[in-house]
Design a protein around this motif. Structure first.
Motif, PDB file in Angstrom:
ATOM      1  N   ALA A 243       5.715   4.353 -16.898  1.00 29.44           N
ATOM      2  CA  ALA A 243       5.166   4.715 -15.591  1.00 29.44           C
ATOM      3  C   ALA A 243       3.830   4.029 -15.358  1.00 29.44           C
ATOM      4  O   ALA A 243       3.539   3.540 -14.253  1.00 29.44           O
ATOM      5  CB  ALA A 243       5.013   6.223 -15.487  1.00 29.44           C
ATOM      6  N   ARG A 244       2.998   3.983 -16.427  1.00 34.63           N
ATOM      7  CA  ARG A 244       1.692   3.323 -16.256  1.00 34.63           C
ATOM      8  C   ARG A 244       1.875   1.823 -15.988  1.00 34.63           C
ATOM      9  O   ARG A 244       1.152   1.229 -15.191  1.00 34.63           O
ATOM     10  CB  ARG A 244       0.837   3.551 -17.514  1.00 34.63           C
TER      11      ARG A 244
ATOM     12  N   ASP B 104       2.353   9.520  -5.731  1.00 35.58           N
ATOM     13  CA  ASP B 104       2.726  10.883  -5.329  1.00 35.58           C
ATOM     14  C   ASP B 104       3.868  11.429  -6.185  1.00 35.58           C
ATOM     15  O   ASP B 104       3.901  12.635  -6.515  1.00 35.58           O
ATOM     16  CB  ASP B 104       3.126  10.909  -3.852  1.00 35.58           C
ATOM     17  N   LYS B 105       4.815  10.587  -6.544  1.00 33.39           N
ATOM     18  CA  LYS B 105       5.975  11.031  -7.313  1.00 33.39           C
ATOM     19  C   LYS B 105       5.693  11.143  -8.809  1.00 33.39           C
ATOM     20  O   LYS B 105       6.458  11.781  -9.533  1.00 33.39           O
ATOM     21  CB  LYS B 105       7.146  10.071  -7.104  1.00 33.39           C
TER      22      LYS B 105
ATOM     23  N   GLN C 223       0.832  -1.209   0.000  1.00 35.89           N
ATOM     24  CA  GLN C 223       0.000   0.000   0.000  1.00 35.89           C
ATOM     25  C   GLN C 223       0.864   1.256   0.000  1.00 35.89           C
ATOM     26  O   GLN C 223       0.592   2.226  -0.740  1.00 35.89           O
ATOM     27  CB  GLN C 223      -0.907  -0.022   1.237  1.00 35.89           C
ATOM     28  N   ALA C 224       1.924   1.229   0.821  1.00 39.41           N
ATOM     29  CA  ALA C 224       2.817   2.395   0.886  1.00 39.41           C
ATOM     30  C   ALA C 224       3.583   2.590  -0.404  1.00 39.41           C
ATOM     31  O   ALA C 224       3.785   3.730  -0.868  1.00 39.41           O
ATOM     32  CB  ALA C 224       3.788   2.220   2.065  1.00 39.41           C
ATOM     33  N   ALA C 225       4.016   1.479  -1.039  1.00 42.80           N
ATOM     34  CA  ALA C 225       4.765   1.572  -2.292  1.00 42.80           C
ATOM     35  C   ALA C 225       3.898   2.170  -3.393  1.00 42.80           C
ATOM     36  O   ALA C 225       4.353   3.021  -4.175  1.00 42.80           O
ATOM     37  CB  ALA C 225       5.274   0.185  -2.686  1.00 42.80           C
ATOM     38  N   LEU C 226       2.628   1.772  -3.471  1.00 38.97           N
ATOM     39  CA  LEU C 226       1.714   2.303  -4.481  1.00 38.97           C
ATOM     40  C   LEU C 226       1.440   3.787  -4.236  1.00 38.97           C
ATOM     41  O   LEU C 226       1.441   4.601  -5.188  1.00 38.97           O
ATOM     42  CB  LEU C 226       0.418   1.516  -4.466  1.00 38.97           C
ATOM     43  N   ALA C 227       1.216   4.150  -2.991  1.00 43.05           N
ATOM     44  CA  ALA C 227       0.947   5.564  -2.679  1.00 43.05           C
ATOM     45  C   ALA C 227       2.153   6.429  -2.973  1.00 43.05           C
ATOM     46  O   ALA C 227       2.025   7.547  -3.525  1.00 43.05           O
ATOM     47  CB  ALA C 227       0.540   5.687  -1.214  1.00 43.05           C
TER      48      ALA C 227
END
Length: 371
Positions: free
Chosen positions: A280-281, A270-271, A262-266
Motif C-alpha cells: 500500500a505504501r 481515503d480507502k 490528484q483525484a486518484a491519490l485522494a
C-alpha cells in the motif's frame, strides 16, 4: 566703341518691347475673346465638377523597444518566479514605411468597400460597393470622360462581357483572390480616394479620405484607421498569439491530467487510511509521484501561459491620435480657383498664339529673302 554697342543693344531691346506691346495691343480683341471663352469654360467646369470633401487624421504609432520590455511588469513577473526576457516568442516589428502598402492592399480595400456607411438620401447604411455599383449615377463630366477617353475600355468590356460572379469567398481555399469587374472598379476608386502619408522624420502618419459627402468622408476615415490598426496588430502579435494558443492547449490538457492524478491519490488515501502494508505504501508513493509530476508540469505551463498573455499585450501596438477625424466643412474644389486658372490659361494661350504666329511670320520672311 563699347559704349556705342551697348547703347545700340539697349535701343534694340526697347524697340522689341515696344513692338511686342504694340502687337498685343493691336490684337487685344482676340485676347479678350479668348479669355472670355476660357472664362465661360471655367464657369462650366466649376459648376459641373462635383464637390469633394477630405477628412483626415494624424496618429503616432508606438513601436516597442526590446530593451525596455514591459517596464515594471518585468519586475513583478520576476517576483512570481519567471523572467519575461527569456521568452522564446518575441515581437515582429513592422516598419511604418510599409503601412501605405497595407492601405493599398486588395484585402484591406475589399473589407472597406463591404463595410456599411451612412450615405446621403439613404434610409439605412449600405456598403460603399453597393452604393457605387447599384445606386450612384455618373455625373456629366464622368459620362464625357467615359465615352471619350474611356471609350476603348467600354468597347472592350462589351466584347469580353461583364463577369460579376464573386470569387472573393474562395480566397481561403484556393490561396488567392479573384475580383469581379465591379469589385476591381470600386477598388481602383478607393485607391484614388484614400491615402496614407508617412512622415519618417517626425514619426507620424496622416490618413486622408476624399469623397463627395463630408460625413461619409469622416466615417470612412475612422473605419480605415480602425482596419489599419487591426491589420498591423494582427501582424505584430501573430507569433506571440500562436505561442499563446499552443500553450493554452497544453495547459488545458495537463490540467485534466493533474486533476486525475490528484483525484486518484485522494481516493487511494481515503480507502487505505489504516493500512500499513508495504504494498500500500509503495502504491501511495507511486500515486504521489504521479501527482507531483503532473503538478510540476501544470504549474510550469501556468507560468508560461501567463508569460504568453503578457507578451501578446506587450506586442499589441498602440496608436496615439494627435488629430482626430473631424467632419470637413469646406469642399476641396473651389469654383473661384478654377475660374482664375482658366482665365490665366486663356490669357497665356492667346499671348502665346500671337507671339508664335509673329515668330513664324518673321521666319517665313527671312526664308523668302534667300530665294
Amino acid at each position: 566703341m563699347t559704349e556705342e554697342i551697348k547703347s545700340n543693344q539697349t535701343a534694340e531691346d526697347e524697340i522689341d518691347l515696344i513692338a511686342l506691346a504694340k502687337t498685343l495691343w493691336n490684337n487685344r480683341k482676340f485676347i479678350i475673346i479668348t479669355v472670355a471663352i476660357f472664362m465661360i469654360l471655367g464657369v462650366a467646369v466649376a459648376l459641373l465638377t462635383p464637390k469633394e470633401y477630405t477628412a483626415s487624421t494624424t496618429v503616432v504609432p508606438q513601436i516597442s523597444d526590446g530593451s525596455t520590455k514591459m517596464g515594471g511588469l518585468s519586475s513583478l513577473a520576476a517576483m512570481a518566479g519567471f523572467n519575461l526576457n527569456d521568452m522564446t516568442g518575441g515581437s515582429e516589428e513592422l516598419s511604418p514605411m510599409v503601412y501605405p502598402q497595407i492601405v493599398k492592399s486588395v484585402p484591406f480595400q475589399l473589407e472597406l468597400m463591404n463595410t456599411p456607411f451612412s450615405f446621403p438620401e439613404q434610409k439605412k447604411p449600405i456598403s460603399f460597393y453597393t452604393y457605387f455599383v447599384e445606386i450612384k449615377k455618373p455625373g456629366i463630366l464622368e459620362l464625357l470622360k467615359k465615352y471619350t477617353i474611356g471609350l476603348p475600355g467600354v468597347i472592350s468590356k462589351v466584347i469580353r462581357g461583364n463577369n460579376n460572379q464573386s470569387m472573393y469567398d474562395e480566397q481561403s481555399t484556393i490561396g488567392y483572390i479573384t475580383l469581379t469587374k465591379d469589385q476591381d472598379e470600386v477598388r481602383e476608386l478607393l485607391d484614388e480616394k484614400i491615402s496614407l502619408d508617412v512622415n519618417d522624420k517626425d514619426g507620424f502618419l496622416t490618413l486622408s479620405v476624399t469623397t463627395f459627402d463630408s460625413k461619409l468622408a469622416a466615417q470612412m476615415a475612422n473605419k480605415a484607421l480602425e482596419l489599419l490598426q487591426n491589420y498591423i496588430t494582427t501582424f505584430r502579435i501573430e507569433k506571440a498569439s500562436a505561442q499563446l494558443k499552443f500553450i493554452e492547449e497544453r495547459y488545458n490538457d495537463n490540467k485534466i491530467e493533474f486533476k486525475k492524478a490528484q483525484a486518484a491519490l485522494a481516493e487511494f488515501r481515503d480507502k487505505n487510511k489504516n493500512v500499513t502494508s508495504a504494498l500500500a505504501r509503495t502504491q501511495e508513493e507511486r500515486l504521489q509521484s504521479d501527482y507531483q509530476l503532473a503538478f510540476d508540469v501544470y504549474s510550469g505551463l501556468a507560468q508560461q501561459l501567463e508569460q504568453a498573455r503578457i507578451q501578446v499585450k506587450e506586442d499589441t501596438p498602440v496608436f496615439s491620435v494627435l488629430k482626430p477625424v473631424t467632419v470637413p466643412l469646406e469642399d476641396d474644389n473651389s469654383g473661384a480657383t478654377t475660374l482664375v486658372i482658366f482665365i490665366f490659361l486663356g490669357a497665356i494661350g492667346a499671348v502665346g498664339w500671337l507671339l508664335g504666329k509673329e515668330f513664324l511670320d518673321t521666319v517665313k520672311e527671312r526664308w523668302n529673302e534667300f530665294e
